[in-house]
Write a protein that holds these residues in place. Structure first.
Motif, PDB file in Angstrom:
ATOM      1  N   GLY A   9       5.344   0.015  -8.727  1.00  0.00           N
ATOM      2  CA  GLY A   9       4.851   0.354  -7.408  1.00  0.00           C
ATOM      3  C   GLY A   9       3.611   1.220  -7.510  1.00  0.00           C
ATOM      4  N   LEU A  10       2.765   1.125  -6.505  1.00  0.00           N
ATOM      5  CA  LEU A  10       1.551   1.917  -6.427  1.00  0.00           C
ATOM      6  C   LEU A  10       1.442   2.413  -4.992  1.00  0.00           C
ATOM      7  CD1 LEU A  10      -0.985   2.700  -8.119  1.00  0.00           C
ATOM      8  CD2 LEU A  10      -2.082   0.706  -7.114  1.00  0.00           C
ATOM      9  N   ALA A  11       1.247   3.719  -4.834  1.00  0.00           N
ATOM     10  CA  ALA A  11       1.166   4.291  -3.492  1.00  0.00           C
ATOM     11  C   ALA A  11       0.013   5.275  -3.427  1.00  0.00           C
ATOM     12  CB  ALA A  11       2.464   5.006  -3.139  1.00  0.00           C
ATOM     13  N   LEU A  12      -0.606   5.366  -2.275  1.00  0.00           N
ATOM     14  CA  LEU A  12      -1.636   6.352  -2.013  1.00  0.00           C
ATOM     15  C   LEU A  12      -1.019   7.401  -1.101  1.00  0.00           C
ATOM     16  CD1 LEU A  12      -4.595   7.139  -2.394  1.00  0.00           C
ATOM     17  CD2 LEU A  12      -5.116   5.797  -0.358  1.00  0.00           C
ATOM     18  N   VAL A  13      -0.949   8.651  -1.592  1.00  0.00           N
ATOM     19  CA  VAL A  13      -0.283   9.728  -0.866  1.00  0.00           C
ATOM     20  C   VAL A  13      -1.331  10.756  -0.460  1.00  0.00           C
ATOM     21  CG1 VAL A  13       1.473  11.522  -1.037  1.00  0.00           C
ATOM     22  CG2 VAL A  13       1.800   9.357  -2.228  1.00  0.00           C
ATOM     23  N   THR A  14      -1.334  11.135   0.815  1.00  0.00           N
ATOM     24  CA  THR A  14      -2.261  12.143   1.332  1.00  0.00           C
ATOM     25  C   THR A  14      -1.493  13.446   1.559  1.00  0.00           C
ATOM     26  OG1 THR A  14      -3.491  10.410   2.479  1.00  0.00           O
ATOM     27  CG2 THR A  14      -3.912  12.664   3.160  1.00  0.00           C
ATOM     28  N   ASP A  15      -2.049  14.552   1.042  1.00  0.00           N
ATOM     29  CA  ASP A  15      -1.368  15.835   1.220  1.00  0.00           C
ATOM     30  C   ASP A  15      -1.804  16.491   2.532  1.00  0.00           C
ATOM     31  OD1 ASP A  15      -3.843  17.043   0.782  1.00  0.00           O
ATOM     32  OD2 ASP A  15      -3.354  17.768  -1.223  1.00  0.00           O
ATOM     33  N   ALA A  16      -1.344  17.698   2.769  1.00  0.00           N
ATOM     34  CA  ALA A  16      -1.574  18.393   4.038  1.00  0.00           C
ATOM     35  C   ALA A  16      -3.038  18.721   4.288  1.00  0.00           C
ATOM     36  CB  ALA A  16      -0.739  19.667   4.084  1.00  0.00           C
ATOM     37  N   VAL A  17      -3.856  18.845   3.239  1.00  0.00           N
ATOM     38  CA  VAL A  17      -5.269  19.177   3.415  1.00  0.00           C
ATOM     39  C   VAL A  17      -6.170  17.946   3.334  1.00  0.00           C
ATOM     40  CG1 VAL A  17      -5.037  21.572   2.648  1.00  0.00           C
ATOM     41  CG2 VAL A  17      -5.562  19.784   0.985  1.00  0.00           C
ATOM     42  N   GLY A  18      -5.567  16.765   3.256  1.00  0.00           N
ATOM     43  CA  GLY A  18      -6.336  15.529   3.268  1.00  0.00           C
ATOM     44  C   GLY A  18      -6.722  14.973   1.916  1.00  0.00           C
TER      45      GLY A  18
END
Length: 50
Positions: free
Chosen positions: A3-12
């Motif tokens: 699997g491959l995912a793009l994760v965005t944190d709280a600051v972008g």
């Protein structure tokens, strides 16, 4: 399975998360080196970009 995912944190900021399941487990050590080299190559690619 992988699997491959793009994760965005709280600051972008974004992070690519890659996961892989190797069956049977006895094959994992054989594949680990190739996967590690591939991930290092991806990191070098993005490090060279502004």
């Amino acid at each position: 399975m992988a699997g491959l995912a793009l994760v965005t944190d709280a600051v972008g900021k974004e992070r690519v998360v890659y996961s892989q399941e190797i069956l049977p487990e006895a094959l994992a050590p054989i594949v680990e080196g190739a996967v590690s080299e591939g991930i290092a190559g991806i990191a070098r690619y993005f490090a060279a970009r502004p």
